[in-house]
Design an enzyme around this catalytic site. Structure first.
Site, short mmCIF file in Angstrom:
data_model
loop_
_atom_site.label_atom_id
_atom_site.label_comp_id
_atom_site.label_asym_id
_atom_site.label_seq_id
_atom_site.Cartn_x
_atom_site.Cartn_y
_atom_site.Cartn_z
N LYS A 18 0.83 -1.21 0.00
CA LYS A 18 0.00 0.00 0.00
C LYS A 18 0.86 1.26 0.00
CE LYS A 18 -1.81 -0.51 4.10
NZ LYS A 18 -1.07 -1.63 4.68
N ARG A 34 -8.03 1.61 10.32
CA ARG A 34 -7.56 0.27 10.64
C ARG A 34 -8.51 -0.43 11.61
NH1 ARG A 34 -1.72 1.14 9.50
NH2 ARG A 34 -0.55 -0.76 9.85
N ARG A 50 12.36 -6.26 4.34
CA ARG A 50 12.14 -4.86 3.99
C ARG A 50 13.14 -3.96 4.71
NH1 ARG A 50 6.15 -2.30 4.40
NH2 ARG A 50 6.48 -2.15 6.65
N ARG A 65 12.96 -1.61 10.24
CA ARG A 65 12.08 -1.10 11.28
C ARG A 65 11.94 -2.15 12.38
NH1 ARG A 65 6.86 0.70 7.87
NH2 ARG A 65 5.90 -0.23 9.70
N ARG A 90 1.55 -8.26 14.18
CA ARG A 90 0.87 -7.26 13.33
C ARG A 90 -0.16 -7.94 12.44
NH1 ARG A 90 5.42 -4.31 10.28
NH2 ARG A 90 3.82 -2.83 9.63
P1 AMP Z 1 2.30 1.09 9.09
O1 AMP Z 1 3.50 1.85 8.70
O2 AMP Z 1 1.05 1.57 8.40
O3 AMP Z 1 2.48 -0.40 8.95
O4 AMP Z 1 2.04 1.37 10.66
C1 AMP Z 1 3.01 1.06 11.63
C2 AMP Z 1 2.37 1.02 13.00
O5 AMP Z 1 1.81 2.30 13.30
C3 AMP Z 1 1.22 0.04 13.16
O6 AMP Z 1 1.65 -1.28 13.44
C4 AMP Z 1 0.48 0.68 14.34
O7 AMP Z 1 1.16 0.44 15.55
C5 AMP Z 1 0.61 2.16 14.04
N1 AMP Z 1 -0.52 2.64 13.20
C6 AMP Z 1 -0.44 3.12 11.93
N2 AMP Z 1 -1.65 3.46 11.47
C7 AMP Z 1 -2.52 3.19 12.47
C8 AMP Z 1 -3.94 3.30 12.60
N3 AMP Z 1 -4.70 3.76 11.60
N4 AMP Z 1 -4.50 2.92 13.78
C9 AMP Z 1 -3.75 2.48 14.80
N5 AMP Z 1 -2.43 2.31 14.74
C10 AMP Z 1 -1.80 2.67 13.59
#
Ligand code: AMP
Length: 214
Positions: free
Chosen positions: A13, A88, A127, A160, A171
């Site tokens: 995404k 989410r 990654r 990360r 996750r």
């Molecule tokens: P991402 O980079 O989108 O994979 O997000 C990394 C982390 O940020 C996730 O595993 C969550 O801990 C937090 N996070 C990102 N977006 C959200 C969201 N919409 N709601 C809650 N936690 C989020």
């Protein structure tokens, strides 16, 4: 044009949203990137979010909803934007609907990046992310020209914390429990457009182009 890119972590995404941002000028609103920026700058939001993110858990709804409410009112979002990693949870989806309704706007489409877990674990554990500009590489599928160095800004590439395998598994289970119900939530609204996210990125991009045009 307001689009949501919905799918599990590692489904591509973010990479695709970044492409559309630079190619078409549609702002990518990534809550993950915003939260990482808040952590890096030492902001209060970052302090609150860090512990959740390191475990692979979701950050509380009210914090991410506030982020999107504010960012989506910036002038560059006036013609639309891509939501990447938000909503989410169903509660976030409902808040978003209320927020857009109050502004007389609506979601154009929800692009659902469909892919299975085994493929995601392989992708995420390889990654590497640029700590400076956020560009994403993969040790096997899209390696940088120089090991550990970002092709775009020469920043350092890091893994990360939440891309480590034990965190990835968490996750994914969080995704299945809390985020995947949004697929039906948006399907019943007739907004879901499905993408085979296991295809190579260039093909996924082509399919997205066609879907976003229609
Ligand atoms: P991402 O980079 O989108 O994979 O997000 C990394 C982390 O940020 C996730 O595993 C969550 O801990 C937090 N996070 C990102 N977006 C959200 C969201 N919409 N709601 C809650 N936690 C989020």
């Amino acid at each position: 044009m307001i689009s949501i890119f919905l799918g599990p972590p590692g489904s591509g995404k973010g990479t695709q949203a970044k492409h559309f941002q630079s190619a078409r000028g549609w702002p990518q609103l990534s809550t993950g990137d915003m939260l990482r920026a808040a952590i890096a700058s030492g902001a209060e939001l970052g302090v609150k979010a860090k512990g959740f993110m390191e475990k692979g858990a979701l950050v509380p709804d009210d914090l991410v909803i506030a982020l999107i409410e504010k960012r989506s009112q910036d002038p560059d979002c006036a013609q639309g934007f891509i939501l990447d990693g938000f909503p989410r949870t169903i509660a976030q989806g409902e808040s978003l609907a209320r927020m857009l309704q109050a502004r007389g706007k609506r979601i154009g489409s929800v692009l659902y990046f469909k892919i299975d877990d085994a493929e995601l674990v392989a992708r995420l554990s390889g990654r590497r992310t640029c700590e400076k500009c956020g560009s994403v590489f993969h040790v096997k599928f899209s390696p940088p020209k120089r090991d550990g160095v970002c092709d775009k800004c020469q920043g350092k590439l890091i893994q990360r914390n939440d891309d480590q395998e034990s965190v990835i598994r968490n996750r994914l289970s969080v995704y299945h429990q809390q985020t995947s119900p949004l697929v039906d939530f948006y399907r019943t609204q007739g907004l879901i457009r499905e993408i085979d996210a296991a295809l190579p990125p260039a093909q996924v991009q082509g399919k997205l182009e066609a879907l976003l045009k229609s």
